[in-house]
Motif scaffolding. Structure first.
Motif, short mmCIF file in Angstrom:
data_model
loop_
_atom_site.label_atom_id
_atom_site.label_comp_id
_atom_site.label_asym_id
_atom_site.label_seq_id
_atom_site.Cartn_x
_atom_site.Cartn_y
_atom_site.Cartn_z
N ALA A 116 0.87 -1.21 -0.06
CA ALA A 116 0.04 0.01 0.14
C ALA A 116 0.78 1.40 0.01
N THR A 143 2.95 1.55 -3.40
CA THR A 143 2.01 2.03 -4.41
C THR A 143 1.51 3.43 -4.45
N GLU A 144 1.29 4.03 -3.03
CA GLU A 144 0.88 5.33 -3.19
C GLU A 144 2.12 6.43 -3.14
N ARG A 169 1.78 -2.04 -11.13
CA ARG A 169 1.05 -1.62 -9.86
C ARG A 169 -0.29 -2.70 -10.16
N ARG A 183 -2.48 -3.77 -8.04
CA ARG A 183 -3.59 -3.38 -7.09
C ARG A 183 -3.60 -1.93 -6.69
N THR A 184 -4.62 -1.35 -6.25
CA THR A 184 -4.37 -0.04 -5.50
C THR A 184 -3.99 0.03 -4.06
N ALA A 185 -3.49 0.94 -3.72
CA ALA A 185 -3.14 1.19 -1.91
C ALA A 185 -4.51 0.86 -1.29
N LYS A 186 -5.59 1.18 -1.76
CA LYS A 186 -6.96 0.92 -0.96
C LYS A 186 -6.99 -0.34 -0.97
#
Length: 151
Positions: free
Chosen positions: A30, A33-34, A120, A122-125
């Motif tokens: 997470a 990624t962000e 990437r 998946r998202t951080a969420k």
């Protein structure tokens, strides 16, 4: 010395290490990624941290968990409970949890490889939302085993 208790203690310790790593790795994903654009210096640091966490802590802890767990099953089956315990609801619940945790471990390892390639997946969420899945599985497994649910 009671070898069974030693074996059980080593199994619990290896499970704790495996769980700790699987709870931490998605959190690293997470943050990675962000906050770390692909190709940045920070990106390179995250890649090292993630790879080391998987290879030095998570993978060995999983292997030890399986070794000690299989040894406990063998002792229980041959000397303590008989092999019928493998079909008890509490043990089937634990085995289902092991399948889930193993699959999640594989998923995290695959995601780490993609992230290392600059993807990437998946998202951080997503990583924050799924971060606690191993702990939820552990809660179910521990309660099933300690209460011998369905016996």
């Amino acid at each position: 010395m009671n070898w069974y208790d030693l074996l059980r203690g080593l199994h619990i310790i290896s499970v704790i290490a495996w769980m700790a790593g699987m709870l931490y790795l998605p959190r690293l994903f997470a943050y990675h990624t962000e906050t770390a654009p692909p190709g940045s210096e920070f990106d390179a640091h995250f890649k090292v941290w993630e790879r080391k966490l998987l290879r030095i802590i998570i993978n060995p802890a999983m292997i030890l968990t399986f070794i000690f767990g299989l040894a406990l099953i063998y002792v229980d089956g041959t000397q303590r409970l008989g092999w019928g315990f493998l079909l008890k609801p509490w043990m089937l619940t634990k085995l289902a949890g092991i399948v889930f945790l193993s699959a999640w471990h594989g998923y995290l390892a695959g995601a780490r490889k993609k992230i290392e390639r600059g993807e990437r997946p998946r998202t951080a969420k997503f990583w924050r939302m799924t971060n606690e899945l191993p702990f939820i599985a552990a809660i179910v497994m521990v309660i099933a085993v300690t209460t011998e649910f369905g016996s």
